[in-house]
Design an enzyme around this catalytic site. Structure first.
Site, PDB file in Angstrom:
ATOM      1  CG  LEU A 108       5.725   2.384  -1.595  1.00  0.00           C
ATOM      2  CD1 LEU A 108       6.448   1.433  -2.478  1.00  0.00           C
ATOM      3  CD2 LEU A 108       6.519   3.929  -1.619  1.00  0.00           C
ATOM      4  CG  HIS A 109      -0.207   1.584   2.435  1.00  0.00           C
ATOM      5  ND1 HIS A 109      -1.317   0.948   2.070  1.00  0.00           N
ATOM      6  CD2 HIS A 109       0.907   0.206   2.295  1.00  0.00           C
ATOM      7  CE1 HIS A 109      -0.937  -1.067   2.393  1.00  0.00           C
ATOM      8  NE2 HIS A 109       0.151  -1.326   2.358  1.00  0.00           N
TER       9      HIS A 109
ATOM     10  N   GLY B 295       8.607  -1.823  14.736  1.00  0.00           N
ATOM     11  CA  GLY B 295       8.411  -1.666  13.222  1.00  0.00           C
ATOM     12  C   GLY B 295       8.087   0.077  13.422  1.00  0.00           C
TER      13      GLY B 295
ATOM     14  CG  ASP C  57       4.845  -0.518  10.229  1.00  0.00           C
ATOM     15  OD1 ASP C  57       6.100  -1.083  11.089  1.00  0.00           O
ATOM     16  OD2 ASP C  57       4.480  -1.710   9.134  1.00  0.00           O
TER      17      ASP C  57
END
Lengths: 212, 212
Positions: free
Chosen positions: B11-12, B73, B75
């Site tokens: 997790l960023h 996706g 992201d």
């Protein structure tokens, strides 16, 4: 005499113009009077063969090519021995690429085999899909399956194009035929490794009066 | 407000100019008054975050780009949203490559991440070696470790060169900085995904008087 190329996944046999492959756990009995000349990159499979057949002979010490490469697999040496000039691509579990020039091995590299790519993505759940080997390489992909297939296939093809330039490519191995379709004026030969083995046998044994 | 990009491995987080990553099993407590705006490609990790923090908001429905790509996706959408023209390379567990032109997404493809290559070879015992990321790309490799490293690195670089042509590359992700070294006149920005998220927040919320 039977020739046998023992890989990481299968044992490949050559006998009187016929080739076939067997899994190490399902080896068929061979005529016990026949000598099996073999090379191997997998010790377990070798032991299985030695246990199953009484007359086996390791050809490894008789297969040599002019190279500075340390640790070149014996199957790659055999295939290179069959070609004096060109790029040799053996497309199996891994894709090995070797460059031969005037009988000298200039070096080589290794990429994952086509089947390995899927495994590589399988740990990323959204990317765990079958490859589309017919993906259009002339337009940018528009879905995940094509995106993964394009990334795999185009990277292999670009590496081969970049390496071959004015040399001819000689494909062998399970996916060799498929990859050869993307190149004009290349060769596909599923006997390449066996041809190199036969060449070594001719050089080392027949001249000494041992005809096999 | 904290921004969070939930990937397959980590997790960023982004908070007040600082970025860091956490494993889903080792999430640190956050100030419970702060809203976490998140996007996610991993449901398990999302559930862990939702369980650990009381105020989370899924930004996904507010992140859109003009594309025909099915299943892009979230992201990748966020990173593309930050760049109107160029090639966006997010080099993590997988390497995703997307092409943007005048604010329109033309398509993209996916390659295995650098760490994935080693795993792919680990089932082939003789090829199970550490990559040499400093391998010489101008001569043919002369040993197994270099052969595998050259195959991996050069295939990634050729794909990026072939895709970028006259477009600029914007690298992000864990291996983005490393890959950016091979290109003149490219960008590395580890905030790319967060910049796209922030852009979506600005477009969707601040104009409605909801300042976050």
């Amino acid at each position: 005499m039977i020739l046998c190329d023992i890989g990481n996944t299968f044992l490949h046999f050559y006998y009187r113009g016929r080739i076939w492959k067997e899994e190490k756990t399902k080896l068929t009995p061979k005529d016990s009077k026949e000598l099996i000349m073999y090379i191997s990159v997998n010790e377990d499979s070798t032991n299985t063969l030695l246990y199953a057949h009484p007359r086996c002979f390791d050809l490894t010490p008789y297969l040599n090519i002019d190279t500075n490469y340390k640790g070149l697999g014996i199957d790659r040496i055999a295939a290179c021995k069959a070609i004096s000039d060109g790029v040799i691509v053996d497309a199996g579990s891994a894709i090995t690429v070797d460059i031969m020039q005037q009988g000298i091995h200039l070096g080589g590299f290794i990429m994952p085999g086509i089947a390995k790519y899927r495994k590589m993505f399988s740990s990323i759940s959204v990317l765990d899909c079958e490859m589309n080997l017919g993906v259009d390489l002339d337009t940018f992909p528009q879905n995940t399956r094509d995106a993964v297939s394009y990334g795999m296939l185009n990277s292999i093809l670009l590496m081969l194009k970049n390496t071959s330039k004015n040399k001819k490519i000689h494909f062998t191995g399970g996916d060799g035929k498929f990859l050869s379709r993307f190149f004009k004026d290349c060769f596909y030969d599923d006997l390449l490794v066996f041809k190199g083995m036969q060449k070594a046998i001719n050089e080392n044994f027949t001249s000494q009066g041992i005809y096999v």
